[in-house]
Design a protein around this motif. Structure first.
Motif, PDB file in Angstrom:
ATOM      1  N   ASP A 157       0.830  -1.211   0.000  1.00 49.88           N
ATOM      2  CA  ASP A 157       0.000   0.000   0.000  1.00 49.88           C
ATOM      3  C   ASP A 157       0.861   1.257   0.000  1.00 49.88           C
ATOM      4  N   ILE A 158       1.882   1.264   0.855  1.00 45.23           N
ATOM      5  CA  ILE A 158       2.740   2.451   0.942  1.00 45.23           C
ATOM      6  C   ILE A 158       3.601   2.586  -0.305  1.00 45.23           C
ATOM      7  N   GLU A 159       4.123   1.490  -0.791  1.00 52.39           N
ATOM      8  CA  GLU A 159       5.001   1.542  -1.968  1.00 52.39           C
ATOM      9  C   GLU A 159       4.244   1.919  -3.236  1.00 52.39           C
ATOM     10  N   ASN A 160       2.939   1.652  -3.267  1.00 51.05           N
ATOM     11  CA  ASN A 160       2.135   1.973  -4.454  1.00 51.05           C
ATOM     12  C   ASN A 160       1.401   3.313  -4.355  1.00 51.05           C
ATOM     13  N   LEU A 161       1.641   4.066  -3.282  1.00 49.57           N
ATOM     14  CA  LEU A 161       0.976   5.359  -3.140  1.00 49.57           C
ATOM     15  C   LEU A 161       1.326   6.279  -4.306  1.00 49.57           C
ATOM     16  N   LYS A 162       0.324   7.067  -4.714  1.00 46.30           N
ATOM     17  CA  LYS A 162       0.535   8.052  -5.772  1.00 46.30           C
ATOM     18  C   LYS A 162      -0.190   9.340  -5.386  1.00 46.30           C
ATOM     19  N   GLU A 163       0.087  10.387  -6.090  1.00 43.58           N
ATOM     20  CA  GLU A 163      -0.546  11.672  -5.792  1.00 43.58           C
ATOM     21  C   GLU A 163      -2.067  11.568  -5.801  1.00 43.58           C
ATOM     22  N   HIS A 164      -2.676  12.243  -4.826  1.00 50.03           N
ATOM     23  CA  HIS A 164      -4.127  12.339  -4.632  1.00 50.03           C
ATOM     24  C   HIS A 164      -4.732  11.074  -4.019  1.00 50.03           C
ATOM     25  N   ASP A 165      -3.886  10.086  -3.680  1.00 45.70           N
ATOM     26  CA  ASP A 165      -4.408   8.965  -2.888  1.00 45.70           C
ATOM     27  C   ASP A 165      -4.701   9.456  -1.474  1.00 45.70           C
ATOM     28  N   ILE A 166      -5.640   8.779  -0.815  1.00 46.90           N
ATOM     29  CA  ILE A 166      -5.993   9.118   0.567  1.00 46.90           C
ATOM     30  C   ILE A 166      -5.334   8.100   1.497  1.00 46.90           C
ATOM     31  N   LEU A 167      -4.633   8.597   2.479  1.00 43.53           N
ATOM     32  CA  LEU A 167      -3.952   7.746   3.457  1.00 43.53           C
ATOM     33  C   LEU A 167      -4.620   7.941   4.811  1.00 43.53           C
ATOM     34  N   VAL A 168      -5.168   6.864   5.364  1.00 40.75           N
ATOM     35  CA  VAL A 168      -5.908   6.928   6.628  1.00 40.75           C
ATOM     36  C   VAL A 168      -5.020   6.431   7.758  1.00 40.75           C
ATOM     37  N   PHE A 169      -4.796   7.273   8.764  1.00 40.88           N
ATOM     38  CA  PHE A 169      -4.014   6.894   9.935  1.00 40.88           C
ATOM     39  C   PHE A 169      -4.901   6.334  11.051  1.00 40.88           C
ATOM     40  N   ALA A 170      -6.103   6.887  11.176  1.00 47.86           N
ATOM     41  CA  ALA A 170      -7.054   6.472  12.215  1.00 47.86           C
ATOM     42  C   ALA A 170      -8.393   7.092  11.864  1.00 47.86           C
ATOM     43  N   PRO A 171      -9.469   6.608  12.470  1.00 50.79           N
ATOM     44  CA  PRO A 171     -10.768   7.251  12.211  1.00 50.79           C
ATOM     45  C   PRO A 171     -10.698   8.751  12.500  1.00 50.79           C
ATOM     46  N   GLY A 172     -11.042   9.538  11.510  1.00 48.43           N
ATOM     47  CA  GLY A 172     -10.986  10.984  11.678  1.00 48.43           C
ATOM     48  C   GLY A 172      -9.638  11.608  11.378  1.00 48.43           C
ATOM     49  N   LYS A 173      -8.637  10.786  11.051  1.00 49.37           N
ATOM     50  CA  LYS A 173      -7.309  11.303  10.740  1.00 49.37           C
ATOM     51  C   LYS A 173      -6.839  10.710   9.410  1.00 49.37           C
ATOM     52  N   SER A 174      -6.923  11.506   8.354  1.00 50.25           N
ATOM     53  CA  SER A 174      -6.483  11.065   7.034  1.00 50.25           C
ATOM     54  C   SER A 174      -5.882  12.241   6.285  1.00 50.25           C
ATOM     55  N   ILE A 175      -5.070  11.937   5.289  1.00 47.25           N
ATOM     56  CA  ILE A 175      -4.441  12.982   4.486  1.00 47.25           C
ATOM     57  C   ILE A 175      -4.548  12.614   3.012  1.00 47.25           C
ATOM     58  N   MET A 176      -4.390  13.617   2.161  1.00 44.35           N
ATOM     59  CA  MET A 176      -4.271  13.372   0.726  1.00 44.35           C
ATOM     60  C   MET A 176      -2.799  13.495   0.354  1.00 44.35           C
ATOM     61  N   VAL A 177      -2.300  12.509  -0.358  1.00 47.09           N
ATOM     62  CA  VAL A 177      -0.899  12.508  -0.768  1.00 47.09           C
ATOM     63  C   VAL A 177      -0.708  13.505  -1.906  1.00 47.09           C
ATOM     64  N   MET A 178       0.188  14.478  -1.681  1.00 46.51           N
ATOM     65  CA  MET A 178       0.462  15.480  -2.707  1.00 46.51           C
ATOM     66  C   MET A 178       1.868  15.343  -3.275  1.00 46.51           C
ATOM     67  N   GLU A 179       2.731  14.634  -2.559  1.00 46.35           N
ATOM     68  CA  GLU A 179       4.104  14.457  -3.029  1.00 46.35           C
ATOM     69  C   GLU A 179       4.667  13.177  -2.427  1.00 46.35           C
ATOM     70  N   LYS A 180       5.443  12.442  -3.204  1.00 46.40           N
ATOM     71  CA  LYS A 180       6.048  11.200  -2.736  1.00 46.40           C
ATOM     72  C   LYS A 180       7.474  11.113  -3.262  1.00 46.40           C
ATOM     73  N   THR A 181       8.415  10.896  -2.346  1.00 46.33           N
ATOM     74  CA  THR A 181       9.813  10.697  -2.713  1.00 46.33           C
ATOM     75  C   THR A 181      10.371   9.523  -1.914  1.00 46.33           C
ATOM     76  N   THR A 182      11.496   8.995  -2.370  1.00 43.39           N
ATOM     77  CA  THR A 182      12.145   7.876  -1.690  1.00 43.39           C
ATOM     78  C   THR A 182      13.615   8.212  -1.466  1.00 43.39           C
ATOM     79  N   ASP A 183      14.133   7.886  -0.287  1.00 46.48           N
ATOM     80  CA  ASP A 183      15.564   8.042  -0.013  1.00 46.48           C
ATOM     81  C   ASP A 183      16.036   6.874   0.832  1.00 46.48           C
TER      82      ASP A 183
END
Length: 215
Positions: A82-108
């Protein structure tokens, strides 16, 4: 003289009666319910990161018995795919009521870095079980609550205090009184700074308090 003798006799009789009464008072044994097998399964021989949600006291002074309300937690894990396949505008849910929209993804070399719509950063690192855990830019972690229950605070508990940032070697071993002082002062015991260990019967035996910038 006879009057004094009579008074002394009465006092002697009263004392003897008092001793007799004292001898007649039976001793008391204390019997407690057995620990449910469900509790043993949840707690027996385990260590949890946990938060202390409250406390209750029964009795006074030396007879006081404290119960603490414990919420056991574990750090929130994400499936690797799930994390490795994230792309821009995907929704990432941390907990009920806590989620974000992915706007940028980089790897280091540290892992996968995500930024949300407010440019808040999250770093995902892979764990030994192959999943990912997240940290914010300010090193905040995310936790999943497992269960909440009340447990008695034993006076022979082992309290390990590692909350001093200048002490890097090992926690300082303290005891019940020092822990109780912190509890009564409403110290912030949370999953990121508190670890509880239970024996095979589900009794709380060790309380580890570690350093955190949010203590």
């Amino acid at each position: 003289m006879k009057k004094i003798t009579a008074i002394l006799c009465l006092l002697l009789i009263a004392c003897l009666a008092g001793f007799a009464c004292a001898e007649e008072v039976p001793s008391s044994d204390v019997y407690r319910p057995v620990i449910p097998e469900t509790v043993k399964t949840l707690l027996g021989g385990k260590t949890y990161e946990a938060g202390i949600e409250g406390k209750e006291c029964f009795g006074e002074d030396e007879d006081a018995i404290y119960l603490i309300t414990v919420t056991a937690s574990e750090e929130t894990h994400f499936e690797a795919k799930d994390i490795e396949n994230l792309k821009e505008h995907d929704i990432l849910v941390f907990a009920p009521g806590k989620s974000i929209m992915v706007m940028e993804k980089t790897t280091d070399e540290f892992g996968i870095n995500i930024k949300d719509g407010e440019s808040v950063g999250y770093t995902f690192t892979r764990t030994e079980d192959g999943c990912y855990v997240a940290r914010t830019d300010t090193e905040n972690r995310f936790y999943t609550d497992l269960f909440t229950m009340k447990v008695p605070l034993s006076k022979d508990i082992r309290f390990l205090d590692w909350s001093n940032p200048e002490n890097l070697e090992a926690p300082v071993e303290k005891g019940y009184d020092e822990l109780l002082d912190l509890l009564l002062a409403d110290t912030n015991f949370s999953p990121y700074n508190t670890r509880l260990t239970f024996d095979e019967n589900g009794n709380l035996t060790e309380f580890l308090y570690t350093y955190s910038p949010w203590n």
